[in-house]
Structures are given as C-alpha cells and as structure tokens.
Design a protein around this motif. Structure first.
Motif, PDB file in Angstrom:
ATOM      1  N   ALA A 150       0.837  -1.204   0.000  1.00 56.48           N
ATOM      2  CA  ALA A 150       0.000   0.000   0.000  1.00 56.48           C
ATOM      3  C   ALA A 150       0.869   1.250   0.000  1.00 56.48           C
ATOM      4  CB  ALA A 150      -0.931  -0.015   1.209  1.00 56.48           C
ATOM      5  N   VAL A 151       1.924   1.252   0.822  1.00 53.13           N
ATOM      6  CA  VAL A 151       2.821   2.410   0.898  1.00 53.13           C
ATOM      7  C   VAL A 151       3.601   2.568  -0.411  1.00 53.13           C
ATOM      8  CG1 VAL A 151       4.855   3.353   2.072  1.00 53.13           C
ATOM      9  CG2 VAL A 151       3.009   2.301   3.412  1.00 53.13           C
ATOM     10  N   ALA A 152       4.093   1.443  -0.966  1.00 52.64           N
ATOM     11  CA  ALA A 152       4.880   1.488  -2.202  1.00 52.64           C
ATOM     12  C   ALA A 152       4.046   1.976  -3.386  1.00 52.64           C
ATOM     13  CB  ALA A 152       5.457   0.105  -2.501  1.00 52.64           C
ATOM     14  N   ALA A 153       2.746   1.729  -3.351  1.00 48.25           N
ATOM     15  CA  ALA A 153       1.872   2.120  -4.460  1.00 48.25           C
ATOM     16  C   ALA A 153       1.350   3.554  -4.333  1.00 48.25           C
ATOM     17  CB  ALA A 153       0.686   1.152  -4.541  1.00 48.25           C
ATOM     18  N   ASP A 154       1.651   4.215  -3.213  1.00 46.82           N
ATOM     19  CA  ASP A 154       1.114   5.551  -2.958  1.00 46.82           C
ATOM     20  C   ASP A 154       2.257   6.572  -2.853  1.00 46.82           C
ATOM     21  OD1 ASP A 154      -0.129   7.839  -2.118  1.00 46.82           O
ATOM     22  OD2 ASP A 154      -0.914   6.997  -0.244  1.00 46.82           O
ATOM     23  N   PRO A 155       2.599   7.246  -3.972  1.00 50.12           N
ATOM     24  CA  PRO A 155       3.705   8.213  -3.936  1.00 50.12           C
ATOM     25  C   PRO A 155       3.493   9.354  -2.945  1.00 50.12           C
ATOM     26  CG  PRO A 155       3.058   7.733  -6.208  1.00 50.12           C
ATOM     27  CD  PRO A 155       2.024   7.112  -5.310  1.00 50.12           C
ATOM     28  N   SER A 156       2.239   9.595  -2.531  1.00 49.50           N
ATOM     29  CA  SER A 156       1.989  10.684  -1.585  1.00 49.50           C
ATOM     30  C   SER A 156       2.180  10.245  -0.125  1.00 49.50           C
ATOM     31  CB  SER A 156       0.562  11.230  -1.776  1.00 49.50           C
ATOM     32  OG  SER A 156      -0.394  10.244  -1.396  1.00 49.50           O
ATOM     33  N   HIS A 157       2.378   8.955   0.096  1.00 52.54           N
ATOM     34  CA  HIS A 157       2.560   8.469   1.469  1.00 52.54           C
ATOM     35  C   HIS A 157       3.902   8.974   2.002  1.00 52.54           C
ATOM     36  CE1 HIS A 157       3.024   5.811   4.914  1.00 52.54           C
ATOM     37  NE2 HIS A 157       1.741   5.490   4.780  1.00 52.54           N
ATOM     38  N   PRO A 158       3.934   9.471   3.251  1.00 52.30           N
ATOM     39  CA  PRO A 158       5.181  10.035   3.782  1.00 52.30           C
ATOM     40  C   PRO A 158       6.344   9.036   3.848  1.00 52.30           C
ATOM     41  CG  PRO A 158       3.461   9.928   5.491  1.00 52.30           C
ATOM     42  CD  PRO A 158       2.813   9.600   4.185  1.00 52.30           C
ATOM     43  N   GLU A 159       6.066   7.739   3.877  1.00 53.89           N
ATOM     44  CA  GLU A 159       7.137   6.738   3.956  1.00 53.89           C
ATOM     45  C   GLU A 159       7.427   6.071   2.602  1.00 53.89           C
ATOM     46  OE1 GLU A 159       6.454   3.885   7.048  1.00 53.89           O
ATOM     47  OE2 GLU A 159       5.823   5.422   8.467  1.00 53.89           O
ATOM     48  N   HIS A 160       6.772   6.550   1.533  1.00 47.55           N
ATOM     49  CA  HIS A 160       6.898   5.922   0.207  1.00 47.55           C
ATOM     50  C   HIS A 160       8.358   5.761  -0.235  1.00 47.55           C
ATOM     51  CE1 HIS A 160       5.976   5.002  -3.996  1.00 47.55           C
ATOM     52  NE2 HIS A 160       6.857   5.937  -4.320  1.00 47.55           N
ATOM     53  N   ASP A 161       9.093   6.880  -0.300  1.00 44.17           N
ATOM     54  CA  ASP A 161      10.466   6.836  -0.806  1.00 44.17           C
ATOM     55  C   ASP A 161      11.359   5.985   0.097  1.00 44.17           C
ATOM     56  OD1 ASP A 161       9.671   8.427  -2.886  1.00 44.17           O
ATOM     57  OD2 ASP A 161      10.463  10.286  -2.019  1.00 44.17           O
ATOM     58  N   GLU A 162      11.183   6.142   1.382  1.00 45.28           N
ATOM     59  CA  GLU A 162      11.996   5.391   2.345  1.00 45.28           C
ATOM     60  C   GLU A 162      11.781   3.878   2.209  1.00 45.28           C
ATOM     61  OE1 GLU A 162      12.070   4.685   7.158  1.00 45.28           O
ATOM     62  OE2 GLU A 162      11.389   6.638   6.410  1.00 45.28           O
ATOM     63  N   ARG A 163      10.527   3.463   2.069  1.00 45.26           N
ATOM     64  CA  ARG A 163      10.219   2.020   1.927  1.00 45.26           C
ATOM     65  C   ARG A 163      10.786   1.454   0.632  1.00 45.26           C
ATOM     66  NH1 ARG A 163       5.915  -0.285   5.037  1.00 45.26           N
ATOM     67  NH2 ARG A 163       5.891   0.854   7.005  1.00 45.26           N
ATOM     68  N   LEU A 164      10.658   2.211  -0.466  1.00 44.74           N
ATOM     69  CA  LEU A 164      11.201   1.718  -1.733  1.00 44.74           C
ATOM     70  C   LEU A 164      12.716   1.641  -1.697  1.00 44.74           C
ATOM     71  CD1 LEU A 164       8.972   3.312  -4.513  1.00 44.74           C
ATOM     72  CD2 LEU A 164       8.926   0.994  -3.610  1.00 44.74           C
ATOM     73  N   GLU A 165      13.347   2.616  -1.077  1.00 42.15           N
ATOM     74  CA  GLU A 165      14.804   2.570  -0.948  1.00 42.15           C
ATOM     75  C   GLU A 165      15.215   1.356  -0.119  1.00 42.15           C
ATOM     76  OE1 GLU A 165      18.465   5.159   0.963  1.00 42.15           O
ATOM     77  OE2 GLU A 165      16.585   6.196   0.491  1.00 42.15           O
ATOM     78  N   TRP A 166      14.507   1.109   0.969  1.00 37.28           N
ATOM     79  CA  TRP A 166      14.795  -0.041   1.837  1.00 37.28           C
ATOM     80  C   TRP A 166      14.626  -1.352   1.067  1.00 37.28           C
ATOM     81  CZ3 TRP A 166      10.944  -3.578   3.452  1.00 37.28           C
ATOM     82  CH2 TRP A 166      11.374  -4.515   4.396  1.00 37.28           C
ATOM     83  N   ALA A 167      13.647  -1.397   0.163  1.00 37.69           N
ATOM     84  CA  ALA A 167      13.385  -2.616  -0.615  1.00 37.69           C
ATOM     85  C   ALA A 167      14.287  -2.742  -1.836  1.00 37.69           C
ATOM     86  CB  ALA A 167      11.918  -2.657  -1.043  1.00 37.69           C
ATOM     87  N   GLY A 168      15.145  -1.752  -2.061  1.00 35.63           N
ATOM     88  CA  GLY A 168      16.072  -1.843  -3.186  1.00 35.63           C
ATOM     89  C   GLY A 168      15.585  -1.186  -4.460  1.00 35.63           C
ATOM     90  N   GLY A 169      14.590  -0.319  -4.369  1.00 35.96           N
ATOM     91  CA  GLY A 169      14.092   0.389  -5.554  1.00 35.96           C
ATOM     92  C   GLY A 169      12.655   0.035  -5.868  1.00 35.96           C
ATOM     93  N   GLN A 170      12.248   0.344  -7.076  1.00 37.60           N
ATOM     94  CA  GLN A 170      10.866   0.084  -7.490  1.00 37.60           C
ATOM     95  C   GLN A 170      10.508  -1.379  -7.251  1.00 37.60           C
ATOM     96  OE1 GLN A 170       8.493   2.301  -8.435  1.00 37.60           O
ATOM     97  NE2 GLN A 170      10.039   3.812  -7.894  1.00 37.60           N
ATOM     98  N   PHE A 171       9.272  -1.606  -6.849  1.00 35.91           N
ATOM     99  CA  PHE A 171       8.838  -2.971  -6.533  1.00 35.91           C
ATOM    100  C   PHE A 171       7.530  -3.260  -7.253  1.00 35.91           C
ATOM    101  CE2 PHE A 171       6.502  -6.101  -4.033  1.00 35.91           C
ATOM    102  CZ  PHE A 171       7.451  -7.128  -3.970  1.00 35.91           C
ATOM    103  N   ASP A 172       7.552  -4.292  -8.085  1.00 33.13           N
ATOM    104  CA  ASP A 172       6.357  -4.737  -8.792  1.00 33.13           C
ATOM    105  C   ASP A 172       5.994  -6.121  -8.261  1.00 33.13           C
ATOM    106  OD1 ASP A 172       4.384  -5.659 -10.466  1.00 33.13           O
ATOM    107  OD2 ASP A 172       5.557  -5.464 -12.315  1.00 33.13           O
ATOM    108  N   PRO A 173       4.911  -6.231  -7.471  1.00 28.39           N
ATOM    109  CA  PRO A 173       4.560  -7.520  -6.862  1.00 28.39           C
ATOM    110  C   PRO A 173       4.188  -8.594  -7.878  1.00 28.39           C
ATOM    111  CG  PRO A 173       2.787  -5.943  -6.508  1.00 28.39           C
ATOM    112  CD  PRO A 173       3.937  -5.183  -7.112  1.00 28.39           C
TER     113      PRO A 173
END
Length: 197
Positions: A150-173
C-alpha cells in the motif's frame, strides 16, 4: 557401457511451491532430483523464490519437523534435514510445509505434482514456471507485506520513498522472470543425471 538404471531416487520430482497468505500470488514450479536431501531442497526453495537465506527455517512432513538441529536446545524435536532424502520421504500428491523466518513466519506449501524421468542435456534442479515477485526480507510477514504494498503504491505516502529505498528500488509484486529464477539455481547443479535414459 549400459546406461544407469533409472530408479525412484534418480527420477525428477516436480514441486509447486506456494507462499501462503499473500496477494498477488507467489509461486514457483521446480524440478529436483529425488536423491537430494532436504538441506538441498531448502536451498532450492530459497534460490527459486528469491529469498536471501538469512533466517531460520524448517520443513514439516508427515507430522515430523526437519531442519538444522541446535545442540544447545534440547527441547526441540527437529530431525536433521541433511538425513532426509526426497525419494524416501515424499511421493506424487504429497503436500508438506516449509516455514522460513520464524519472526515473519513465511509459510510455504510444497506439493509433489509428479515424478518424471530426467531429460537429456537438462540441468537440475531447475525452475520451469512461476508467478509473482519475491517479497522484501523482514517486511513483517503477510500483514506487513500488505502494508508495504500500500505504501509502495502511494507516492503521496510520507514513507513511500523510504520504503522503496529499503526494498532496493521500485517494486512490482507481479514481476516474475523465469530465466532469472532458473539461473538462481545454477549453483546447485546436481551431478549430471543427463545421461540417464
């Protein structure tokens, strides 16, 4: 010189591995020599699924637990997985569990779909199909993964960039690359069974 006789232990076991309780579905279909032990099957699951093998694990087959025994913990009833050969433990139609990461509790169900003869010139183990991306390690189990998506799919979420960086970049489930999953198993290449007929 006659070709070696094909027996139950030299046949190829085809498994479907399904990661339970996650959406979209994550599964792999792998083919593994029947003579390997559960320690090798553990490596197959880790490599084909895309896990990093950085947590504890265990199998449960027929009510018995298999894993890496801990000599410092007498209370655990775990059979050494290195002593359990596939051809002695399972047959077509059998289903059994594989638990990875006792904190996140990633439960996998393995089903023996069929047993086939090895194909000439084919490396085993191999991945023959699959669906869905491997999940980020330490994401917090199925509930944490749902929140992560949910966070990765929502660019407006305050933790969006941080979560994607933690996961190694863009994530396509939904992403699955069969060649990549199969290449991940190359290091496990069992002694050649390709000469069998």
């Amino acid at each position: 010189m006659p070709a070696p006789r094909v027996t139950a232990k030299t046949k190829i076991f085809e498994f479907e591995i399904v990661l339970e309780e996650v959406q979209p579905p994550v599964r792999r279909r792998v083919q593994v020599p029947g003579e390997v032990n559960l320690a090798v099957l553990h490596e197959v699951v880790q490599s084909a699924m895309g896990w990093t093998n950085s947590h504890l694990h265990e199998f449960e087959i027929g009510g018995r637990r298999y894993g890496v025994p801990d000599p410092d913990w007498d209370g655990q009833q775990v059979t050494d997985e290195a002593k359990g050969k596939l051809f002695r433990l399972v047959k077509p139609g059998d289903r059994f569990g594989y638990l990875y990461d006792f904190g996140d509790n990633w439960t996998h169900q393995l089903t023996v779909e069929k047993i086939v003869s090895p194909e000439p010139g084919v490396r085993y183990p191999r991945c023959v199909s699959g669906q869905g991306a491997c999940l980020p390690e330490d994401v917090g189990g199925p509930w944490g993964y749902e929140e992560f998506q949910a966070v990765a799919a929502d660019p407006s979420h305050p933790e969006h960039d941080e979560r994607l960086e933690w996961a190694g970049g863009q994530f396509d489930p939904h992403r699955f690359d069969l060649d990549e999953a199969d290449r991940a198993l190359e290091w496990l290449a069992w002694r050649p069974l390709t000469s069998l007929s």
